[in-house]
Design a protein around this motif. Structure first.
Motif, PDB file in Angstrom:
ATOM      1  N   LYS A  30       0.880  -1.175   0.000  1.00  0.00           N
ATOM      2  CA  LYS A  30       0.000   0.000   0.000  1.00  0.00           C
ATOM      3  C   LYS A  30       0.910   1.215   0.000  1.00  0.00           C
ATOM      4  CE  LYS A  30      -3.647   2.085   2.834  1.00  0.00           C
ATOM      5  NZ  LYS A  30      -4.456   1.845   4.055  1.00  0.00           N
ATOM      6  N   GLY A  31       0.663   2.125  -0.919  1.00  0.00           N
ATOM      7  CA  GLY A  31       1.505   3.308  -1.041  1.00  0.00           C
ATOM      8  C   GLY A  31       0.873   4.532  -0.408  1.00  0.00           C
ATOM      9  N   GLU A  32       1.140   5.649  -1.027  1.00  0.00           N
ATOM     10  CA  GLU A  32       0.649   6.930  -0.517  1.00  0.00           C
ATOM     11  C   GLU A  32      -0.865   7.015  -0.591  1.00  0.00           C
ATOM     12  OE1 GLU A  32       2.663   9.671  -3.057  1.00  0.00           O
ATOM     13  OE2 GLU A  32       4.535   9.513  -1.932  1.00  0.00           O
ATOM     14  N   VAL A  33      -1.432   7.676   0.394  1.00  0.00           N
ATOM     15  CA  VAL A  33      -2.867   7.923   0.444  1.00  0.00           C
ATOM     16  C   VAL A  33      -3.071   9.428   0.341  1.00  0.00           C
ATOM     17  CG1 VAL A  33      -4.969   7.697   1.811  1.00  0.00           C
ATOM     18  CG2 VAL A  33      -3.229   5.887   1.908  1.00  0.00           C
ATOM     19  N   LEU A  34      -3.780   9.856  -0.698  1.00  0.00           N
ATOM     20  CA  LEU A  34      -4.108  11.266  -0.876  1.00  0.00           C
ATOM     21  C   LEU A  34      -5.450  11.525  -0.206  1.00  0.00           C
ATOM     22  CD1 LEU A  34      -3.746  14.084  -2.192  1.00  0.00           C
ATOM     23  CD2 LEU A  34      -4.893  13.140  -4.219  1.00  0.00           C
ATOM     24  N   ARG A  35      -5.468  12.495   0.682  1.00  0.00           N
ATOM     25  CA  ARG A  35      -6.697  12.845   1.397  1.00  0.00           C
ATOM     26  C   ARG A  35      -7.153  14.244   1.002  1.00  0.00           C
ATOM     27  NH1 ARG A  35      -7.778   9.022   5.055  1.00  0.00           N
ATOM     28  NH2 ARG A  35      -6.074   7.653   5.658  1.00  0.00           N
ATOM     29  N   SER A  36      -8.438  14.471   1.094  1.00  0.00           N
ATOM     30  CA  SER A  36      -9.015  15.781   0.780  1.00  0.00           C
ATOM     31  C   SER A  36      -8.538  16.828   1.770  1.00  0.00           C
ATOM     32  CB  SER A  36     -10.544  15.722   0.856  1.00  0.00           C
ATOM     33  OG  SER A  36     -11.060  15.010  -0.221  1.00  0.00           O
ATOM     34  N   GLY A  37      -8.323  18.005   1.253  1.00  0.00           N
ATOM     35  CA  GLY A  37      -8.019  19.147   2.107  1.00  0.00           C
ATOM     36  C   GLY A  37      -9.303  19.898   2.420  1.00  0.00           C
ATOM     37  N   GLU A  38      -9.174  21.052   2.981  1.00  0.00           N
ATOM     38  CA  GLU A  38     -10.339  21.869   3.344  1.00  0.00           C
ATOM     39  C   GLU A  38     -11.190  22.234   2.127  1.00  0.00           C
ATOM     40  OE1 GLU A  38     -11.451  22.570   6.410  1.00  0.00           O
ATOM     41  OE2 GLU A  38      -9.806  21.344   7.173  1.00  0.00           O
ATOM     42  N   SER A  39     -10.541  22.334   0.960  1.00  0.00           N
ATOM     43  CA  SER A  39     -11.274  22.737  -0.245  1.00  0.00           C
ATOM     44  C   SER A  39     -11.811  21.548  -1.045  1.00  0.00           C
ATOM     45  CB  SER A  39     -10.386  23.606  -1.132  1.00  0.00           C
ATOM     46  OG  SER A  39      -9.233  22.888  -1.518  1.00  0.00           O
ATOM     47  N   GLY A  40     -11.678  20.322  -0.496  1.00  0.00           N
ATOM     48  CA  GLY A  40     -12.254  19.144  -1.145  1.00  0.00           C
ATOM     49  C   GLY A  40     -11.294  18.475  -2.093  1.00  0.00           C
ATOM     50  N   PRO A  41     -11.715  17.554  -2.891  1.00  0.00           N
ATOM     51  CA  PRO A  41     -13.101  17.089  -2.991  1.00  0.00           C
ATOM     52  C   PRO A  41     -13.461  16.234  -1.785  1.00  0.00           C
ATOM     53  CG  PRO A  41     -11.709  15.694  -4.349  1.00  0.00           C
ATOM     54  CD  PRO A  41     -10.813  16.767  -3.753  1.00  0.00           C
ATOM     55  N   PRO A  43     -15.194  15.575   2.154  1.00  0.00           N
ATOM     56  CA  PRO A  43     -14.897  16.126   3.481  1.00  0.00           C
ATOM     57  C   PRO A  43     -13.390  16.132   3.752  1.00  0.00           C
ATOM     58  CG  PRO A  43     -16.587  14.414   3.605  1.00  0.00           C
ATOM     59  CD  PRO A  43     -16.052  14.384   2.219  1.00  0.00           C
ATOM     60  N   ALA A  44     -12.927  17.116   4.464  1.00  0.00           N
ATOM     61  CA  ALA A  44     -11.504  17.204   4.810  1.00  0.00           C
ATOM     62  C   ALA A  44     -11.057  15.914   5.481  1.00  0.00           C
ATOM     63  CB  ALA A  44     -11.256  18.397   5.723  1.00  0.00           C
ATOM     64  N   GLY A  45      -9.939  15.380   5.013  1.00  0.00           N
ATOM     65  CA  GLY A  45      -9.376  14.159   5.585  1.00  0.00           C
ATOM     66  C   GLY A  45      -9.876  12.878   4.937  1.00  0.00           C
ATOM     67  N   SER A  46     -10.906  12.955   4.101  1.00  0.00           N
ATOM     68  CA  SER A  46     -11.415  11.741   3.455  1.00  0.00           C
ATOM     69  C   SER A  46     -10.461  11.291   2.350  1.00  0.00           C
ATOM     70  CB  SER A  46     -12.825  11.959   2.907  1.00  0.00           C
ATOM     71  OG  SER A  46     -12.814  12.915   1.877  1.00  0.00           O
ATOM     72  N   VAL A  47     -10.453   9.993   2.096  1.00  0.00           N
ATOM     73  CA  VAL A  47      -9.552   9.412   1.097  1.00  0.00           C
ATOM     74  C   VAL A  47     -10.024   9.765  -0.305  1.00  0.00           C
ATOM     75  CG1 VAL A  47      -8.677   7.243   0.119  1.00  0.00           C
ATOM     76  CG2 VAL A  47      -8.852   7.519   2.602  1.00  0.00           C
TER      77      VAL A  47
END
Length: 157
Positions: A30-41, A43-47
């Motif tokens: 499993k590599g890098e996980v990109l999560r949403s920031g405050e501006s989306g897409p 909710p913030a922190g969602s994968v």
């Protein structure tokens, strides 16, 4: 560096699917996980995106938040050395929630299509002995999960 990486589009379960696949295949990562920031897409922190490797092949899993679904026009094919390996990947990928389709094909719990193929099958299907290849094809067409012994028996005639 790999130039092309398949991207699998999930509704919201990309990270869960990657964890599932990584648990099945040896040396998977499993590599890098990109999560949403405050501006989306989202909710913030969602994968948003998860990078992963199976047998050294890079893949991406994307949470597309869409009603789009996987179909059989694209599948992931796993070459297996013997019946034990066919059985292993078949059972792990079906995991009680997927389903067998036909001729080595299955769909996992996320709807991704897989082909679990013993290495001898493609060789026998293109055998110069056309009668042998036809017997193997006829035997395979009756199967869902491939049975190596039955394929070998068909090849012998």
């Amino acid at each position: 560096m790999q130039k092309i990486s398949p991207c699998l589009w999930f509704r919201n379960e990309a990270e869960e699917a990657v964890d599932f696949y990584v648990s099945i295949f040896p040396n998977a990562k499993k590599g890098e996980v990109l999560r949403s920031g405050e501006s989306g897409p989202g909710p913030a922190g969602s994968v948003v995106l998860v990078n992963f490797e199976l047998f050294g092949q890079s893949f991406q899993a994307l949470n597309g938040n869409s009603d789009e679904t996987f179909n059989n026009s694209v599948s992931l094919s796993v070459d297996c050395k013997d019946q034990a390996e066919v059985d292993h990947y078949w059972e792990k990928l079906i995991d009680g929630r997927g389903k067998g389709l036909a001729c080595s094909w299955l769909k996992d719990r996320y709807g991704v299509a897989w082909q679990i193929v013993p290495e001898l099958l493609p060789r026998l299907l293109i055998d110069p002995d056309k009668a042998k290849a036809a017997r193997v094809m006829a035997a395979m067409m009756k199967m869902v999960k491939i049975d190596v012994a039955t394929i070998e028996e068909a090849a012998r005639g």
